[in-house]
Design an enzyme around this catalytic site. Structure first.
Site, PDB file in Angstrom:
ATOM      1  N   PRO A 142       0.817  -1.221   0.000  1.00 10.92           N
ATOM      2  CA  PRO A 142       0.000   0.000   0.000  1.00 10.92           C
ATOM      3  C   PRO A 142       0.845   1.264   0.000  1.00 10.92           C
ATOM      4  O   PRO A 142       0.508   2.240  -0.673  1.00 10.92           O
ATOM      5  CB  PRO A 142      -0.820  -0.139   1.291  1.00 10.92           C
ATOM      6  CG  PRO A 142      -0.955  -1.614   1.484  1.00 10.92           C
ATOM      7  CD  PRO A 142       0.365  -2.188   1.026  1.00 10.92           C
ATOM      8  N   TYR A 143       1.957   1.255   0.723  1.00 13.89           N
ATOM      9  CA  TYR A 143       2.845   2.418   0.709  1.00 13.89           C
ATOM     10  C   TYR A 143       3.307   2.738  -0.706  1.00 13.89           C
ATOM     11  O   TYR A 143       3.216   3.885  -1.169  1.00 13.89           O
ATOM     12  CB  TYR A 143       4.038   2.163   1.615  1.00 13.89           C
ATOM     13  CG  TYR A 143       5.142   3.194   1.473  1.00 13.89           C
ATOM     14  CD1 TYR A 143       5.020   4.449   2.050  1.00 13.89           C
ATOM     15  CD2 TYR A 143       6.305   2.913   0.753  1.00 13.89           C
ATOM     16  CE1 TYR A 143       6.027   5.405   1.915  1.00 13.89           C
ATOM     17  CE2 TYR A 143       7.312   3.854   0.622  1.00 13.89           C
ATOM     18  CZ  TYR A 143       7.161   5.089   1.198  1.00 13.89           C
ATOM     19  OH  TYR A 143       8.157   6.028   1.045  1.00 13.89           O
TER      20      TYR A 143
END
Length: 316
Positions: A142-143
């Site tokens: 997700p980062y």
């Protein structure tokens, strides 16, 4: 020219604020101090610091207006690639909603220059390397996905609003240009190793420690960010650039140098590999060719300066 640095009390941000101030730029800092330390800016009485979030639209616009900001260096972010999977909503809220609010403020207040700190995590796990800027981006966390979404958003503002923007894809960062600005974050590898040495325990390495990625000195990252600022001030339309040494470094390489520098036993405790953690070595030719910046410090410089800063931060 006046520049807003978001996340300017953070590890990288404080280095950038000090460098810009030393170069004569007018700087204002916006930081919510969730991970930053206001003490890093104590020696800069002429640099105002506003405590708050980039997600606060009213605050962002007020800071831009009251300080006559003409350019933004956006470093504020939720930065944990391997743990972002456990709290993706918070990661997306901070990294994307915050960027939206900041870009809305820039458009409303006529701020036309923007430096965006992205990440080599946007590449995912590419085959081979070094990886150039035009390689396919398939982020695994997700980062990484929030950083790629941020790049797309900045690019859309370039097209739609004429924003001049530099995107810098940063790899792992270590070291310190000043012992008072060192990295003490408990979730980063070098501070974890130093803490283990102080405790007389084995440093923990995920996987077998041979995965290769780029580790660049924070002073070299600062040079790249300041060069981006100068390029935009000179009228550059911007671009996307990898930042790094262009050389691969493994966790075992780092532990070997830590042992040399500290004299400690860095024989690691090996644990399971962390899923989704990308091993990337970026190509850095474009950065040197177009912005005139290349990394000048090596792994020994990173470890030595990081160890000095770590010792400085420990209570007597």
């Amino acid at each position: 020219m006046s520049w807003l640095v978001t996340g300017g009390a953070g590890y990288v941000g404080a280095h950038v604020v000090h460098a810009l101030a030393a170069a004569g730029a007018r700087v204002v800092v916006l930081d919510d101090l969730s991970t930053g330390d206001a003490g890093r800016l104590d020696r800069l009485p002429d640099v105002p610091m506003v405590v708050g979030s980039v997600r606060d639209r009213g605050l962002v616009r007020r800071v831009l207006r009251e300080h006559a900001v003409q350019g933004v260096v956006h470093l504020a972010a939720r930065e944990q690639p391997t743990t972002s999977g456990t709290d993706p909503l918070a990661t997306w809220a901070e990294n994307v909603e915050g960027l939206v609010a900041l870009l809305e403020g820039c458009r409303a207040k006529g701020v036309g220059r923007f430096v965006f700190a992205s990440s080599t995590a946007v590449y995912g796990a590419p085959d081979g390397g070094p990886v150039p800027e035009d390689a396919s981006c398939r982020p695994l966390t997700p980062y990484g996905r929030t950083k790629l979404a941020g790049e797309w958003l900045v690019g859309d503002c370039v097209t739609a609003h004429g924003l001049a923007a530099v995107v810098l894809r940063l790899p792992d960062v270590g070291g310190a240009a000043d012992p008072r600005l060192g990295d003490t974050a408990a979730d980063r590898f070098l501070p974890q190793v130093f803490a283990a040495l102080d405790a007389g325990s084995a440093p923990v390495v995920a996987g077998d420690g041979t995965a290769v990625r780029d580790l660049v000195h924070v002073a070299d990252v600062t040079d790249a960010l300041v060069a981006a600022v100068r390029a935009l001030e000179a009228g550059s339309p911007g671009g996307v650039y990898d930042v790094g040494t262009g050389r691969g470094t493994s966790a075992l390489d780092v532990l070997r140098v830590v042992a040399e520098v500290t004299g400690g036993d860095t024989t690691p405790e090996v644990t399971d590999a962390q899923p989704g953690e990308p091993a990337v070595v970026p190509a850095v030719d474009r950065l040197e060719r177009e912005l005139g910046v290349r990394a000048r410090r090596d792994l020994h410089d990173v470890v030595t300066s990081a160890w000095t800063a770590w010792r400085h931060a420990q209570p007597l």
